[in-house]
Scaffold this motif. Structure first.
Motif, short mmCIF file in Angstrom:
data_model
loop_
_atom_site.label_atom_id
_atom_site.label_comp_id
_atom_site.label_asym_id
_atom_site.label_seq_id
_atom_site.Cartn_x
_atom_site.Cartn_y
_atom_site.Cartn_z
N TRP A 70 10.44 -32.21 0.79
CA TRP A 70 10.28 -30.82 1.20
C TRP A 70 8.92 -30.55 1.84
N LEU A 71 7.86 -31.04 1.27
CA LEU A 71 6.54 -30.80 1.82
C LEU A 71 6.37 -31.51 3.16
N GLU A 72 6.91 -32.70 3.26
CA GLU A 72 6.84 -33.45 4.52
C GLU A 72 7.63 -32.73 5.62
N LEU A 73 8.75 -32.12 5.26
CA LEU A 73 9.52 -31.35 6.23
C LEU A 73 8.67 -30.24 6.83
N LEU A 74 7.90 -29.56 6.00
CA LEU A 74 7.02 -28.49 6.50
C LEU A 74 5.91 -29.08 7.37
N ARG A 75 5.32 -30.17 6.91
CA ARG A 75 4.24 -30.80 7.66
C ARG A 75 4.71 -31.24 9.04
N LEU A 76 5.97 -31.65 9.15
CA LEU A 76 6.53 -32.17 10.40
C LEU A 76 7.15 -31.10 11.28
N GLY A 77 6.84 -29.84 10.99
CA GLY A 77 7.29 -28.76 11.86
C GLY A 77 8.40 -27.91 11.31
N GLY A 78 8.89 -28.21 10.13
CA GLY A 78 9.95 -27.41 9.54
C GLY A 78 9.45 -26.02 9.15
N ASN A 79 10.26 -25.05 9.39
CA ASN A 79 9.99 -23.68 8.96
C ASN A 79 10.65 -23.53 7.59
N ILE A 80 9.93 -23.01 6.62
CA ILE A 80 10.46 -22.92 5.25
C ILE A 80 11.79 -22.18 5.21
N TYR A 81 11.97 -21.16 6.05
CA TYR A 81 13.21 -20.40 6.03
C TYR A 81 14.38 -21.24 6.53
N TYR A 82 14.11 -22.16 7.45
CA TYR A 82 15.17 -23.04 7.94
C TYR A 82 15.38 -24.22 7.00
N THR A 83 14.29 -24.85 6.56
CA THR A 83 14.44 -26.01 5.69
C THR A 83 15.07 -25.63 4.35
N PHE A 84 14.90 -24.38 3.96
CA PHE A 84 15.53 -23.93 2.72
C PHE A 84 17.05 -23.99 2.82
N LYS A 85 17.60 -23.96 4.01
CA LYS A 85 19.05 -24.08 4.19
C LYS A 85 19.52 -25.46 3.70
N LEU A 86 18.68 -26.47 3.86
CA LEU A 86 18.99 -27.79 3.34
C LEU A 86 18.96 -27.78 1.82
N MET A 94 14.79 -21.73 -4.45
CA MET A 94 13.46 -21.73 -3.84
C MET A 94 12.42 -22.16 -4.87
N GLN A 95 12.63 -21.81 -6.13
CA GLN A 95 11.69 -22.22 -7.18
C GLN A 95 11.71 -23.74 -7.36
N TYR A 96 12.88 -24.34 -7.22
CA TYR A 96 12.98 -25.80 -7.30
C TYR A 96 12.15 -26.44 -6.19
N VAL A 97 12.36 -25.96 -4.96
CA VAL A 97 11.64 -26.51 -3.81
C VAL A 97 10.14 -26.29 -3.97
N GLY A 98 9.74 -25.09 -4.39
CA GLY A 98 8.33 -24.82 -4.63
C GLY A 98 7.74 -25.73 -5.68
N GLY A 99 8.49 -25.98 -6.73
CA GLY A 99 8.05 -26.90 -7.77
C GLY A 99 7.89 -28.31 -7.24
N GLU A 100 8.86 -28.77 -6.45
CA GLU A 100 8.79 -30.11 -5.87
C GLU A 100 7.55 -30.24 -4.98
N MET A 101 7.25 -29.21 -4.21
CA MET A 101 6.09 -29.25 -3.33
C MET A 101 4.79 -29.12 -4.10
N SER A 102 4.84 -28.56 -5.29
CA SER A 102 3.63 -28.33 -6.09
C SER A 102 3.42 -29.37 -7.18
N GLY A 103 4.39 -30.25 -7.35
CA GLY A 103 4.26 -31.28 -8.38
C GLY A 103 4.50 -30.77 -9.79
N VAL A 104 5.31 -29.71 -9.90
CA VAL A 104 5.66 -29.17 -11.22
C VAL A 104 7.17 -28.96 -11.27
N THR A 105 7.69 -28.67 -12.44
CA THR A 105 9.13 -28.42 -12.57
C THR A 105 9.48 -27.05 -12.00
#
Length: 131
Positions: A70-86, A94-105
């Motif tokens: 998820w974080l790499e998708l943003l770094r590579l040009g992904g827009n969070i609103y679009y990548t969230f569709k994945l 969104m909390q899951y994705v945020g946790g993955e990007m933050s290194g927490v559950t």
């Protein structure tokens, strides 16, 4: 002005969707938007790698999609609103994705957000972190 000279480039973990970043992620974001249509979701579910062949993704973007980085998708040009569709495609919040990007559950991330978010201390400047 050079992109690297912009003040916001010094904020750790920040990927601002300026013109360059939008161009970098155009095909990645169009792939993500394609998941709005049921027939595209079905085709992607059937063979993710083959479906991605329909988009001019860089090898790094392709890898990030397939690995759900998820974080790499943003770094590579992904827009969070679009990548969230994945993420939605995978059944994630969104909390899951945020946790993955933050290194927490997911639960820890939700609790952090309900508690006011991450502290800005130590997160204001890349230059300050280097000292």
């Amino acid at each position: 002005m050079n992109r690297e000279d912009r003040e916001y480039m010094d904020i750790p973990g920040t990927y601002v969707m300026d013109g360059r970043h939008c161009r970098q992620g155009y095909h990645l974001n169009m792939f993500c938007m394609s998941l709005n249509q049921a027939e595209n979701r079905d085709a992607f579910r059937k063979d993710e790698a083959a479906y991605l062949d329909n988009y001019k993704l860089t090898p790094e973007q392709r890898k990030a999609v397939l690995e759900r980085d998820w974080l790499e998708l943003l770094r590579l040009g992904g827009n969070i609103y679009y990548t969230f569709k994945l993420a939605i495609f995978d059944g994630h919040s969104m909390q899951y994705v945020g946790g993955e990007m933050s290194g927490v559950t997911e639960e820890e991330f939700a609790k952090m957000m309900l508690g006011g978010g991450r502290s800005v201390e130590g997160n204001r400047s890349k230059k300050a972190q280097e000292r």
